[in-house]
Motif scaffolding. Structure first.
Motif, PDB file in Angstrom:
ATOM      1  N   ASN A  50      -6.128   9.215 -56.309  1.00 55.08           N
ATOM      2  CA  ASN A  50      -6.239   8.571 -57.760  1.00 55.08           C
ATOM      3  C   ASN A  50      -4.785   8.232 -57.863  1.00 55.08           C
ATOM      4  O   ASN A  50      -3.729   9.006 -57.554  1.00 55.08           O
ATOM      5  N   MET A  69      -8.415  18.928 -61.917  1.00 49.51           N
ATOM      6  CA  MET A  69      -7.270  18.848 -62.677  1.00 49.51           C
ATOM      7  C   MET A  69      -7.524  19.354 -64.059  1.00 49.51           C
ATOM      8  O   MET A  69      -8.555  18.934 -64.895  1.00 49.51           O
ATOM      9  N   ASN A 107      -2.396  11.212 -56.896  1.00 48.58           N
ATOM     10  CA  ASN A 107      -2.812  12.433 -56.672  1.00 48.58           C
ATOM     11  C   ASN A 107      -4.004  12.503 -55.632  1.00 48.58           C
ATOM     12  O   ASN A 107      -4.695  11.501 -55.847  1.00 48.58           O
ATOM     13  N   HIS A 115      -7.401  14.895 -71.300  1.00 43.03           N
ATOM     14  CA  HIS A 115      -8.167  14.682 -70.014  1.00 43.03           C
ATOM     15  C   HIS A 115      -8.116  15.442 -68.932  1.00 43.03           C
ATOM     16  O   HIS A 115      -6.784  16.150 -68.930  1.00 43.03           O
ATOM     17  N   VAL A 145     -10.003  16.375 -64.740  1.00 39.06           N
ATOM     18  CA  VAL A 145     -10.910  15.930 -63.593  1.00 39.06           C
ATOM     19  C   VAL A 145     -11.718  17.267 -63.313  1.00 39.06           C
ATOM     20  O   VAL A 145     -11.194  18.282 -62.869  1.00 39.06           O
ATOM     21  N   ARG A 171     -10.848  12.360 -52.804  1.00 40.22           N
ATOM     22  CA  ARG A 171     -10.480  11.355 -53.758  1.00 40.22           C
ATOM     23  C   ARG A 171      -9.069  11.145 -53.980  1.00 40.22           C
ATOM     24  O   ARG A 171      -8.285  11.918 -53.849  1.00 40.22           O
ATOM     25  N   HIS A 187      -5.432  18.082 -69.789  1.00 37.42           N
ATOM     26  CA  HIS A 187      -4.117  17.823 -70.329  1.00 37.42           C
ATOM     27  C   HIS A 187      -3.729  16.514 -71.294  1.00 37.42           C
ATOM     28  O   HIS A 187      -4.646  15.652 -71.029  1.00 37.42           O
ATOM     29  N   TYR A 218      -7.133  14.500 -54.093  1.00 35.61           N
ATOM     30  CA  TYR A 218      -8.020  15.699 -54.273  1.00 35.61           C
ATOM     31  C   TYR A 218      -8.679  15.661 -53.126  1.00 35.61           C
ATOM     32  O   TYR A 218      -9.422  15.018 -52.410  1.00 35.61           O
ATOM     33  N   ARG A 261       2.894   4.502 -64.533  1.00 35.37           N
ATOM     34  CA  ARG A 261       3.300   4.571 -66.102  1.00 35.37           C
ATOM     35  C   ARG A 261       4.525   4.064 -66.355  1.00 35.37           C
ATOM     36  O   ARG A 261       5.238   3.701 -65.154  1.00 35.37           O
TER      37      ARG A 261
HETATM   38  C1  SIN Z   1      -4.030  12.334 -63.927  1.00 37.83           C
HETATM   39  O1  SIN Z   1      -4.287  12.366 -65.302  1.00 37.83           O
HETATM   40  O2  SIN Z   1      -2.906  12.317 -63.808  1.00 37.83           O
HETATM   41  C2  SIN Z   1      -5.049  11.852 -63.000  1.00 37.83           C
HETATM   42  C3  SIN Z   1      -6.636  11.399 -63.614  1.00 37.83           C
HETATM   43  C4  SIN Z   1      -7.456  11.205 -62.263  1.00 37.83           C
HETATM   44  O3  SIN Z   1      -7.143  11.853 -61.334  1.00 37.83           O
HETATM   45  O4  SIN Z   1      -8.237  10.461 -62.616  1.00 37.83           O
END
Ligand code: SIN
Ligand code: MN
Length: 221
Positions: free
Chosen positions: A214, A131, A123, A190, A192, A212, A134, A125, A218
């Motif tokens: 991330n 975010m 991800n 959770h 962001v 940022r 979810h 940002y 998974r």
């Molecule tokens: C996510 O929940 O997929 C990303 C979380 C994050 O950017 O810290």
């Protein structure tokens, strides 16, 4: 005790986290971070980040891409894992060996043996990225953790409970931090809340300027 000192104590105290949530603060030092980000720059070149369409037809604010056998994607058909980049049509690039090994080691450091990630969601940002709250529930087996690496500017992570309406705790995720969601923490809501520009200790071509990066590792299948 003066108010300023009290404030300092609160600022540096480790946040109390719920069971199943582990934060490895500053897990990657500057040299390790640079090496992992160099590998990530190769992934971004092979699988260009794109903006995702939600089921509603709206576009997601952040850009994303993936590496690994499977990658998380969404379009008018909804959220799912797919085996190739929707733009280039090529299979997602493999998870670079150093990154995969680091994710496995981070899981082990949190007491999880045998983690073998087949998906890494990347991800990106921008300074105004965020975010929505979810749960990650598109994976086959919630017994495996979500292992998250953060780079660049601080992201104010919002950690909720098992229900969307539960109280949300803010948690700054900084450059080099690792967060592991496992066991009772695996399905917590959770998101962001915001990015804090000016907090990144170092720039890197793999990190969006003023933004940022991330990575979440998974086990999707
Ligand atoms: C996510 O929940 O997929 C990303 C979380 C994050 O950017 O810290
Ligand atoms: Mn998530």
């Amino acid at each position: 005790m003066g108010a300023a000192l009290q404030g300092d104590l609160f600022a540096t105290a480790a946040p109390a986290l719920p069971p199943g949530i582990a934060l490895l603060r500053g897990h990657f030092g500057p040299a390790d971070s640079r090496g992992l980000l160099d590998d990530m720059a190769d992934v971004l070149a092979a699988a260009p980040p794109y903006r995702l369409r939600l089921k509603s037809g709206a576009f997601m604010i952040n850009r994303l891409t993936n590496c690994g056998a499977l990658g998380w994607h969404s379009d008018e058909k909804g959220y799912r894992y797919i085996d190739r980049h929707p733009g280039t049509g090529a299979p997602w690039p493999p998870i670079p060996a150093r990154l995969k090994q680091a994710a496995i080691a981070a899981a082990e450091a949190c007491g999880v043996a045998g983690f073998d990630p087949d998906a890494c969601l990347v991800n990106l940002y921008a300074a105004d990225g965020r975010m929505n709250l979810h749960q990650d529930h598109d994976e086959a087996d919630f017994g495996w953790p979500i292992v998250s690496f953060s780079f660049g500017n601080d992201g104010i992570f919002a950690l909720g409970g098992g229900r969307r309406r539960d109280r949300v705790q803010p948690l700054a995720l900084r450059h080099g931090d690792v967060l592991v969601m496992h066991g009772p923490g695996r399905m917590l809501f959770h998101g962001v809340k915001k990015i804090v520009p000016g907090t990144a200790p170092a720039a890197h071509p793999a990190i969006p300027p003023e933004g940022r990066l991330n990575l979440t590792f998974r086990r999707a299948a």
